[in-house]
Design an enzyme around this catalytic site. Sequence first.
Site, PDB file in Angstrom:
ATOM      1  N   PHE A   1       4.463 -24.099  62.472  1.00  0.00           N
ATOM      2  CA  PHE A   1       5.910 -23.728  62.730  1.00  0.00           C
ATOM      3  C   PHE A   1       6.241 -23.745  64.184  1.00  0.00           C
ATOM      4  CE2 PHE A   1       4.286 -22.468  58.640  1.00  0.00           C
ATOM      5  CZ  PHE A   1       5.448 -22.763  57.605  1.00  0.00           C
ATOM      6  N   LEU A   2       5.834 -24.585  65.075  1.00  0.00           N
ATOM      7  CA  LEU A   2       6.212 -24.607  66.187  1.00  0.00           C
ATOM      8  C   LEU A   2       6.512 -26.217  66.427  1.00  0.00           C
ATOM      9  CD1 LEU A   2       3.892 -22.324  68.462  1.00  0.00           C
ATOM     10  CD2 LEU A   2       6.282 -21.972  67.915  1.00  0.00           C
TER      11      LEU A   2
ATOM     12  N   PHE B   1       3.205 -17.877  47.822  1.00  0.00           N
ATOM     13  CA  PHE B   1       3.393 -18.484  49.104  1.00  0.00           C
ATOM     14  C   PHE B   1       2.962 -20.231  49.139  1.00  0.00           C
ATOM     15  CE2 PHE B   1       2.332 -13.887  49.617  1.00  0.00           C
ATOM     16  CZ  PHE B   1       3.153 -13.498  50.205  1.00  0.00           C
TER      17      PHE B   1
ATOM     18  N   CYS C   1      13.224 -21.326  50.400  1.00  0.00           N
ATOM     19  CA  CYS C   1      12.816 -19.957  50.716  1.00  0.00           C
ATOM     20  C   CYS C   1      13.465 -19.568  51.894  1.00  0.00           C
ATOM     21  CB  CYS C   1      11.290 -20.000  50.852  1.00  0.00           C
ATOM     22  SG  CYS C   1      10.127 -20.383  49.332  1.00  0.00           S
TER      23      CYS C   1
ATOM     24  N   GLU D   1       6.135 -26.415  49.671  1.00  0.00           N
ATOM     25  CA  GLU D   1       6.316 -27.420  48.970  1.00  0.00           C
ATOM     26  C   GLU D   1       5.736 -28.782  49.482  1.00  0.00           C
ATOM     27  OE1 GLU D   1      10.451 -28.123  47.526  1.00  0.00           O
ATOM     28  OE2 GLU D   1      10.916 -25.806  47.834  1.00  0.00           O
TER      29      GLU D   1
END
Length: 439
Positions: A252-253, A152, A263, A155
Amino acid sequence: MRIAMIGTGYVGLVSGVCFSDFGHEVICVDKDPRKIEKLERGEVPIFEPGLDALMIKNVEAGRLSFTLDLASAVKQADAVFIAVGTPTRRGDGHADLTYVMAAAEEIAKAADRYIVIVTKSTVPVGTNAKVREVVAAANPDLEFDVASNPEFLREGAAIDDFMKPDRVVVGVETERAAQVMSDIYRPLYLRDFPIVTTDLESAEMIKYAANAFLAVKITFINEIAALCEKVGADVKQVSKGMGLDGRIGNKFLHAGPGYGGSCFPKDTKALARIGQEHASPMLITEAVIKINEDVKRRMIDKLLDLCGGSFNGKTVAVLGVTFKPNTDDMRDAPALTIVPALVGGGAKVRACDPQGRHEGEALLPGIGWSEDPYAAAEGADLLVILTEWNEFRALDLKRIAGAMTTARMADLRNVYSASDAEAAGFAAYDSIGRAGYGI
């Protein structure tokens, strides 16, 4: 513990280096002589902040080495990690397990005592069971266990993620294998980082489910952004208001030109394919895949509007081509969709990226490259911010606008604001999910 890491790509190299920093003896194996030669010279073939220094430190300490000889590495190991590529297979969207199974067979033929074979690569549910079958067939007398240990790593922040993980997921079938994995991750156990020990299938599913859910969050906010533009709302404020809800969270919003990287694209496709094969369709995941491609095409429409309906004869400066900052990775980057559309429409494109040029020169033919954003903007008709590198967050916008033939900006990462652009003298500005002007 003695560890052999098969594969020195992004996951294998980062994992091998970090395991050696835990104090384990690690041998990293690869079939590419040029890559091994480079690593032995102390050169890291990928860009990941801090990885080069950590690698050199552990090589000098005698805990980390590199080799082409898989058999020798396996014979010395207590655990062998498979960290080879699982690219999307052409034709059906499934993960290609060719390299995983080939590695498993080679490991089996080389091993001569008990080992734990650990799948680090991202693989579909049921793969570790197939690995067990391949190993048993190749070496019926071998005593071994199979474990699943999905990665998990983000990068650009991979070392921190490895050393301070949200969780470590370990899938095992026996107490003996569980103990080996516990010994490997002992430094994290001692610091009370969560270790989720489960069965093989659940470990495999956790990886896909987690990545698919994050892709859903990105895609959802991009859909909200499109609606914000229609109704006059500001997606940055909407994201902030949503993210303050503890059940949702703010990660992630961030609206943008769509997800990319190594990924999310391949893992969402693989999960959708797994669902189809088991008559349990992943309808949300399938929709996310389609919408993400639609988002990239919508970005092209934005640029077209800013160019007055045609790219032909226009000079466009593109800031950022990697899929995210702090990496040189261009796999499924939005740039691979957007830049060819510009070139195909007749635009002259100049790109600037702190780390993306090496990959970009091969993947984006027909464009020029500039060493800094100001040179890229010289004489341009449109400036496009495509990757939010720190180098692009504090530009002298007045200088940029003054250097352009026509000062127009497409801020596809919402780094600036309409008021910033207008004050700097831009004739037109557009972003994601917020009001623009001059269009």
